[in-house]
Design a protein around this motif. Structure first.
Motif, PDB file in Angstrom:
ATOM      1  N   PHE A   3     -17.113   9.869  -1.067  1.00 51.00           N
ATOM      2  CA  PHE A   3     -17.263   9.982  -2.321  1.00 51.00           C
ATOM      3  C   PHE A   3     -16.124  10.831  -2.747  1.00 51.00           C
ATOM      4  O   PHE A   3     -15.592  10.606  -3.819  1.00 51.00           O
ATOM      5  N   GLN A   6     -13.020   8.369  -3.853  1.00 54.02           N
ATOM      6  CA  GLN A   6     -13.100   7.310  -4.847  1.00 54.02           C
ATOM      7  C   GLN A   6     -12.089   7.424  -6.081  1.00 54.02           C
ATOM      8  O   GLN A   6     -11.773   6.615  -6.757  1.00 54.02           O
ATOM      9  N   ILE A 153     -21.050   2.116  -4.392  1.00 52.40           N
ATOM     10  CA  ILE A 153     -20.430   2.804  -5.303  1.00 52.40           C
ATOM     11  C   ILE A 153     -19.767   2.412  -6.128  1.00 52.40           C
ATOM     12  O   ILE A 153     -19.824   2.457  -7.426  1.00 52.40           O
ATOM     13  N   ASN A 191     -20.296   9.030  -9.737  1.00 54.22           N
ATOM     14  CA  ASN A 191     -19.786   9.292  -8.168  1.00 54.22           C
ATOM     15  C   ASN A 191     -20.661  10.645  -7.649  1.00 54.22           C
ATOM     16  O   ASN A 191     -21.320  10.362  -6.538  1.00 54.22           O
TER      17      ASN A 191
END
Length: 364
Positions: A3, A6, A153, A191
């Protein structure tokens, strides 16, 4: 870590993950071929008669086996969720000419292993791996699991932006991570929201088998919804093709419904969670869109139309001051409320006034 990465963008993440993913699928195919050689009769699985015969012998009870094999037909939906990032052609080519053949070979290899060694049924995936390759495969599988989550994601970013454009969720900050590709985006709110939910899910379900139950019902329900949406689109927009698409949708609907029923039997084992979550998110999105529609109707009802407002300015012009004012508006026929408030309280109007509306064009 996934995460946190990202914000660097899909392109940079793809360059790091792409080669590993290729090695993963090639290894899946190699392990499949390694086991197929020992039991080539497993290739008879391509004959649909075996599936028909299974259901004939087990009657309607056979439908519950679909709940055990549903994960074998999932994963493709994560690829297509990334349509906005990569486009249709690369996804089709990757699926049909690389991903799908490797997966089919691996599943056939697992079947061949079980035919020769029924005791391997407890964990055929890792039992199919040669002993010398077990630990490297375990490491590669862990990395592949992380990469698989990456596709979900990035797909969530694409779907969220579409939902914003359609007015189903509030507008959020979108960071464009590519100078060339408009679909490569990063949405911090989505996110970190997913990150919190993932941590909560892992703590609540505690094991991968429990999570698999929840995943099965969500994916099978998604496939059923996609079939219904395809039928609606074909009926409304494709008059020439709907004569063959609609019967095909009926076939897909029957198959998808079987998967949903099979996974629905596990409702109390954890399958309830995605159902409740889906109902909650659907309610929130419909409420938000309905609220925006009501607000827009009120603005139009109480506002003054521009074709009435502008001639009125000519009859009784306010004091003009130098400069330019930009007024955002979501309803172009109506004078912006900010402009009306400015005139009411300040009694002045700028020399130049711009009414600005942002529209997302329906093309890539």
């Amino acid at each position: 870590m996934v995460f946190a990465a990202q914000r660097f963008g899909t392109e940079k993440i793809g360059k790091a993950f792409g080669p590993i993913t290729s090695v993963w699928f090639i290894s899946l195919a190699a392990i499949g071929i390694y086991n197929i050689v020992d039991a080539p009769e497993v290739l008879k699985a391509f004959n649909p008669w075996w599936a028909i015969r299974f259901f004939m012998e087990h009657s309607w009870h056979g439908i519950f086996i679909l709940g055990a094999v549903v994960l074998a037909v999932t994963g493709g939906e994560a690829l297509y969720a990334d349509m906005g990032h990569f486009g249709a052609k690369p996804i089709r080519h990757a699926w049909y000419f690389f991903v799908l053949p490797c997966l089919v070979l691996n599943y056939l290899g697992q079947g061949a292993l079980v035919l020769n060694h029924p005791e391997a049924l407890k964990n055929p995936f890792f039992e199919a791996v040669p002993p010398w390759a077990l630990y490297p495969k375990l490491i590669l599988a862990t990395i592949a699991a992380v990469i698989a989550s990456q596709s979900v994601i990035t797909g969530a970013f694409s779907v969220s932006r579409q939902a914003m454009q359609l007015g189903y969720i509030p507008r959020m900050r979108i960071k464009h991570t590519s100078h060339d590709t408009i679909g490569q985006i990063y949405i911090p709110g989505i996110n970190w929201g997913i990150a919190v939910m993932v941590i909560g899910l892992v703590l609540a379900f505690r094991s991968s088998s429990n999570l698999a139950v929840a995943y099965g019902i969500s994916v099978s329900a998604t496939m059923l919804i996609d079939t219904l949406l395809l039928a609606l689109v074909a009926r409304s927009l494709w008059p020439k093709a709907r004569n063959w698409i609609l019967p095909l949708c009926v076939v897909f609907f029957i198959i998808d419904l079987g998967f949903v029923i099979a996974n629905g039997a596990k409702l109390l084992q954890g399958a309830w969670f995605p159902v409740v979550l889906g109902i909650f998110l659907f309610t929130m999105m419909r409420t938000w869109r309905r609220g925006r529609e009501l607000l827009r109707d009120e603005i139009r009802k109480d506002g003054i139309r521009l074709d009435t407002f502008l001639p009125g300015l000519m009859l009784a012009p306010p004091v003009r001051v130098p400069g330019t004012a930009v007024f955002l508006t979501a309803a172009p026929p109506v004078a912006p409320h900010a402009l009306m408030r400015n005139l009411k309280h300040n009694k002045v109007l700028r020399a130049r006034n711009v009414f600005l509306r942002v529209d997302a064009l329906p093309r890539p």
